[in-house]
Design a protein around this motif. Structure first.
Motif, mmCIF file in Angstrom:
data_model
loop_
_atom_site.group_PDB
_atom_site.id
_atom_site.type_symbol
_atom_site.label_atom_id
_atom_site.label_comp_id
_atom_site.label_asym_id
_atom_site.label_seq_id
_atom_site.Cartn_x
_atom_site.Cartn_y
_atom_site.Cartn_z
ATOM 1 N N LEU A 79 28.503 39.604 37.582
ATOM 2 C CA LEU A 79 29.037 38.780 36.493
ATOM 3 C C LEU A 79 27.929 38.052 35.752
ATOM 4 O O LEU A 79 26.964 37.587 36.356
ATOM 5 C CB LEU A 79 29.993 37.717 37.066
ATOM 6 C CG LEU A 79 31.172 38.224 37.886
ATOM 7 C CD1 LEU A 79 32.032 37.045 38.339
ATOM 8 C CD2 LEU A 79 32.009 39.224 37.107
ATOM 9 N N SER A 117 43.108 29.555 38.257
ATOM 10 C CA SER A 117 42.037 29.891 39.195
ATOM 11 C C SER A 117 42.689 30.431 40.447
ATOM 12 O O SER A 117 43.901 30.288 40.642
ATOM 13 C CB SER A 117 41.172 28.667 39.501
ATOM 14 O OG SER A 117 41.902 27.723 40.211
ATOM 15 N N TYR A 161 38.902 38.305 41.170
ATOM 16 C CA TYR A 161 37.551 38.006 41.685
ATOM 17 C C TYR A 161 36.884 36.886 40.877
ATOM 18 O O TYR A 161 36.368 35.915 41.441
ATOM 19 C CB TYR A 161 36.687 39.276 41.648
ATOM 20 C CG TYR A 161 35.295 39.078 42.207
ATOM 21 C CD1 TYR A 161 35.049 39.156 43.568
ATOM 22 C CD2 TYR A 161 34.219 38.806 41.356
ATOM 23 C CE1 TYR A 161 33.766 38.978 44.079
ATOM 24 C CE2 TYR A 161 32.929 38.619 41.866
ATOM 25 C CZ TYR A 161 32.717 38.709 43.228
ATOM 26 O OH TYR A 161 31.452 38.513 43.726
ATOM 27 N N LYS A 198 38.122 33.338 41.472
ATOM 28 C CA LYS A 198 37.752 32.689 42.743
ATOM 29 C C LYS A 198 36.596 31.711 42.506
ATOM 30 O O LYS A 198 36.413 30.761 43.253
ATOM 31 C CB LYS A 198 37.273 33.731 43.765
ATOM 32 C CG LYS A 198 38.357 34.554 44.416
ATOM 33 C CD LYS A 198 37.707 35.454 45.488
ATOM 34 C CE LYS A 198 38.697 36.199 46.349
ATOM 35 N NZ LYS A 198 39.550 37.149 45.653
ATOM 36 N N TYR A 199 35.774 31.998 41.508
ATOM 37 C CA TYR A 199 34.581 31.187 41.235
ATOM 38 C C TYR A 199 34.748 30.302 39.995
ATOM 39 O O TYR A 199 34.325 29.154 39.996
ATOM 40 C CB TYR A 199 33.357 32.106 41.043
ATOM 41 C CG TYR A 199 32.932 32.795 42.305
ATOM 42 C CD1 TYR A 199 32.006 32.206 43.151
ATOM 43 C CD2 TYR A 199 33.484 34.016 42.677
ATOM 44 C CE1 TYR A 199 31.623 32.819 44.335
ATOM 45 C CE2 TYR A 199 33.108 34.643 43.865
ATOM 46 C CZ TYR A 199 32.176 34.033 44.689
ATOM 47 O OH TYR A 199 31.813 34.646 45.859
ATOM 48 N N PHE A 200 35.328 30.908 38.937
ATOM 49 C CA PHE A 200 35.415 30.229 37.642
ATOM 50 C C PHE A 200 36.874 30.101 37.229
ATOM 51 O O PHE A 200 37.567 31.117 37.144
ATOM 52 C CB PHE A 200 34.757 31.068 36.534
ATOM 53 C CG PHE A 200 33.376 31.527 36.836
ATOM 54 C CD1 PHE A 200 32.304 30.680 36.593
ATOM 55 C CD2 PHE A 200 33.136 32.795 37.338
ATOM 56 C CE1 PHE A 200 31.003 31.106 36.862
ATOM 57 C CE2 PHE A 200 31.842 33.226 37.602
ATOM 58 C CZ PHE A 200 30.775 32.374 37.361
ATOM 59 N N THR A 201 37.321 28.904 36.932
ATOM 60 C CA THR A 201 38.639 28.768 36.315
ATOM 61 C C THR A 201 38.631 29.540 35.002
ATOM 62 O O THR A 201 37.705 29.394 34.200
ATOM 63 C CB THR A 201 38.950 27.282 36.057
ATOM 64 O OG1 THR A 201 39.032 26.615 37.326
ATOM 65 C CG2 THR A 201 40.265 27.103 35.314
#
Ligand SMILES: [Mg+2]
Ligand SMILES: [Mg+2]
Ligand SMILES: [Mg+2]
Lengths: 216, 216
Positions: free
Chosen positions: A40, A79, A171, A174-177
């Motif tokens: 990403l 998210s 995926y 999980k990290y970025f709203t």
């Protein structure tokens, strides 16, 4: 129905999350391994450029590459989105180019530096108008094509993505709203290559959406 | 006077441009060369977290590091900004942490991958309120400090930046249009290190601005 924020994602959206090497043949053509999880990176919304304006070569770039991609416009903030609910967060689709200063990216890769300069400069994201979900019922099986000066360079199908659209949404979130108006660029099929000053790029998603940009 | 967009930059701003290794001693402590030009990366605005909320460790991260930084809030949109005019584009300053999943960053550096996951996850940018230009007349000579559980870990001065604030604004704006409400994170002095669940971080810019965040 497509919301106002989705329709005006280029003005109201805040981020572009892009996926690298999401097609096997494209990973291979640049000599990269096929990834085991999505790669990403971010492009800023100042990278958007719309038809009627030109793509500009950024300072010190000697090898500007085209990458045609299917974009997803987020229609509902979330998210920790499950693959099963990913579709609820899609507000529409969009044709996009992930213009890449390949020489700056190669240098960054070699040094272990971020890809940001190579990927995020002004005009690095030529983009079309929103395609409603109704008008693209099968985003996982549609042709992505690109021509330079009338010659076909890229002609792939989204069915060859390594990571599917629902998987990517899950995926990434999980990290970025993911916020309404954000865009996900889902990667490019093989056939990427350089463009020069004066070249004309035509690109499209099947016969559903197309655009033309000139390199200045 | 500070504009509404600057005051509300956390809601209205669209990007965070961060600078890596802008202090010699910090470059050295991680075994990195001193850069000859700024190393830039992006954090999304979804990474902002304000006092009263906690810093969260992102999935699969085993080594979350603190980096205290001076942030610049852009007050006037521009590109191709000269160093001489850079000050006109500053709307104010802000205390920030560039929380970094160091293990994910190390892995990315080794593979030549983007730094995005390591740097951009939700809560990776704890941030304070805008400091007006009047209240920070000398941003190039101010102390940046950070304590973990009351113990001083970072205590540097912005006069030790490799690239000055006017240079950074000029350099960044050659590639990326800087918009009102955007933030530039100017890098961290030495002393970075890991934090664990339950740790309390206090940080500040001299005695001008400070905040406290807990890691959950
Ligand atoms: Mg791409
Ligand atoms: Mg990056
Ligand atoms: Mg930093």
């Amino acid at each position: 129905m497509t919301s106002n924020t989705v329709l005006k994602f280029r003005e109201l959206g805040k981020k572009i999350v892009a996926v690298g090497r999401n097609y096997k043949e494209h990973a291979a053509e640049l000599g990269n391994a096929v990834p085991t999880k999505p790669i990403l990176f971010l492009k800023p919304t100042t990278s958007y450029v719309t038809q009627g304006h030109n793509i500009k070569i950024p300072p010190s770039c000697k090898s500007l590459h085209h990458e045609v991609e299917l974009g997803i416009v987020i229609g509902k903030t979330g998210s920790q989105i499950t693959e099963e609910r990913a579709g609820d967060h899609i507000g529409g689709y969009v044709l996009a180019l992930d213009m890449t200063a390949r020489d700056l990216q190669d240098e960054a890769k070699k040094k272990g530096h971020p890809w940001t300069l190579a990927k995020g400069f002004d005009t690095s994201c030529p983009i079309g108008d929103v395609i409603s979900k109704e008008n693209l019922p099968n985003p996982g099986n549609v042709q992505l094509w690109l021509k330079v000066n009338g010659e076909t360079k890229q002609d792939g199908n989204t069915k060859d993505m390594i990571f599917s659209i629902p998987f990517l949404i899950s995926y990434i979130s999980k990290y970025f709203t993911l916020e309404e108006g954000d865009v996900i660029l889902t990667g490019t099929p093989s056939g990427v290559g350089p463009v020069d000053k004066g070249d004309v790029i035509d690109a499209g998603i099947g016969e559903i959406s197309s655009f033309r940009f000139k390199v200045e």
